[in-house]
Design a protein around this motif. Structure first.
Motif, short mmCIF file in Angstrom:
data_model
loop_
_atom_site.label_atom_id
_atom_site.label_comp_id
_atom_site.label_asym_id
_atom_site.label_seq_id
_atom_site.Cartn_x
_atom_site.Cartn_y
_atom_site.Cartn_z
N GLN A 1 0.83 -1.18 0.00
CA GLN A 1 0.00 0.00 0.00
C GLN A 1 0.87 1.24 0.00
O GLN A 1 1.81 1.34 0.75
CB GLN A 1 -0.92 0.01 1.23
CG GLN A 1 -1.99 -1.05 1.21
CD GLN A 1 -3.06 -0.77 0.19
OE1 GLN A 1 -3.23 0.36 -0.22
NE2 GLN A 1 -3.75 -1.81 -0.25
N GLN B 1 1.42 5.51 0.21
CA GLN B 1 0.97 6.59 1.07
C GLN B 1 1.38 7.91 0.49
O GLN B 1 2.48 8.04 -0.07
CB GLN B 1 1.56 6.43 2.48
CG GLN B 1 1.04 7.42 3.50
CD GLN B 1 1.64 7.18 4.87
OE1 GLN B 1 2.57 6.42 5.03
NE2 GLN B 1 1.06 7.82 5.88
N ARG C 1 5.24 3.60 -3.02
CA ARG C 1 4.86 3.46 -4.41
C ARG C 1 5.50 4.58 -5.20
O ARG C 1 5.75 5.66 -4.66
CB ARG C 1 3.34 3.51 -4.58
CG ARG C 1 2.73 4.84 -4.25
CD ARG C 1 1.23 4.84 -4.35
NE ARG C 1 0.73 4.24 -5.56
CZ ARG C 1 -0.45 4.49 -6.09
NH1 ARG C 1 -1.23 5.35 -5.50
NH2 ARG C 1 -0.87 3.88 -7.16
N SER D 1 -3.48 10.41 -6.25
CA SER D 1 -2.97 9.70 -7.42
C SER D 1 -4.15 9.18 -8.24
O SER D 1 -5.02 8.48 -7.71
CB SER D 1 -2.09 8.53 -6.95
OG SER D 1 -1.66 7.76 -8.05
N ARG E 1 -6.28 7.03 -10.78
CA ARG E 1 -6.35 5.65 -11.26
C ARG E 1 -6.81 5.64 -12.73
O ARG E 1 -6.16 5.09 -13.61
CB ARG E 1 -7.31 4.84 -10.39
CG ARG E 1 -7.51 3.40 -10.83
CD ARG E 1 -8.58 2.70 -10.00
NE ARG E 1 -9.90 3.25 -10.27
CZ ARG E 1 -10.59 3.98 -9.40
NH1 ARG E 1 -10.08 4.24 -8.21
NH2 ARG E 1 -11.79 4.43 -9.70
N ASP F 1 -7.36 7.02 -6.57
CA ASP F 1 -7.44 5.90 -5.64
C ASP F 1 -6.58 6.07 -4.39
O ASP F 1 -6.79 5.37 -3.40
CB ASP F 1 -7.06 4.59 -6.34
CG ASP F 1 -5.69 4.64 -7.03
OD1 ASP F 1 -5.27 3.60 -7.57
OD2 ASP F 1 -5.06 5.72 -7.03
N TYR F 2 -5.63 6.98 -4.40
CA TYR F 2 -4.81 7.24 -3.22
C TYR F 2 -4.89 8.72 -2.89
O TYR F 2 -4.73 9.57 -3.77
CB TYR F 2 -3.35 6.83 -3.43
CG TYR F 2 -3.14 5.34 -3.35
CD1 TYR F 2 -3.13 4.57 -4.51
CD2 TYR F 2 -2.94 4.70 -2.14
CE1 TYR F 2 -2.94 3.20 -4.45
CE2 TYR F 2 -2.74 3.33 -2.07
CZ TYR F 2 -2.74 2.59 -3.23
OH TYR F 2 -2.55 1.24 -3.17
N TRP F 3 -5.10 8.97 -1.60
CA TRP F 3 -5.22 10.34 -1.13
C TRP F 3 -4.32 10.56 0.07
O TRP F 3 -4.12 9.66 0.89
CB TRP F 3 -6.66 10.64 -0.71
CG TRP F 3 -7.63 10.67 -1.83
CD1 TRP F 3 -8.25 9.61 -2.42
CD2 TRP F 3 -8.10 11.84 -2.53
NE1 TRP F 3 -9.07 10.04 -3.44
CE2 TRP F 3 -9.00 11.41 -3.52
CE3 TRP F 3 -7.85 13.21 -2.39
CZ2 TRP F 3 -9.65 12.28 -4.38
CZ3 TRP F 3 -8.48 14.09 -3.24
CH2 TRP F 3 -9.38 13.63 -4.22
#
Length: 123
Positions: A1, A3, A27, A98, A100, A111-113
């Motif tokens: 996952q 961050q 990531r 980010s 998606r 999808d990522y905050w």
């Protein structure tokens, strides 16, 4: 996952500047579209700026165009938002995200905050 962690927010006078940073961990942001959104009290989260992974392809909300600049440094896994000529109406919590898929101006495309950083512009 992965961050995302934002920083750089604070209190500034009208007309002042701030530079927000968003660092990704766990990531890589390379080849990822990255966006900045903001949310003021009692309002929905709104699009601010977006950068494709292709250098130079950036998009802005009309309300910040000409005042804000989004940039990225993939070697540092970081996205920036330079905010100049700040106004009281820019006061909000600012989030990076980010993308998606889907339209870059829509929150559901991401999808990522990050957790957000508070920006307050005093009049």
């Amino acid at each position: 996952q992965g961050q995302l962690v934002e920083s750089g927010g604070g209190l500034v006078q009208t007309g002042g500047s701030l530079r927000l940073s968003c660092v990704a961990s766990g990531r890589s942001i390379a080849y990822a579209g990255m966006g900045w959104f903001r949310q003021a009290p009692g309002k929905e989260r709104e699009f601010v700026a977006y950068t494709y992974w292709i250098p130079g392809r950036t998009y802005y909300a009309d309300s910040v165009k000409g005042r804000f600049t989004i940039s990225r440094d993939d070697t540092k896994n970081t996205v920036y938002l330079q905010m100049d000529s700040l106004k009281p109406e820019d006061t909000a919590v600012y989030y990076c995200a980010s993308r998606r898929s889907g339209s870059y101006w829509i929150t559901s495309s991401y999808d990522y905050w990050g957790q957000g950083t508070q920006v307050t512009v005093a009049s």
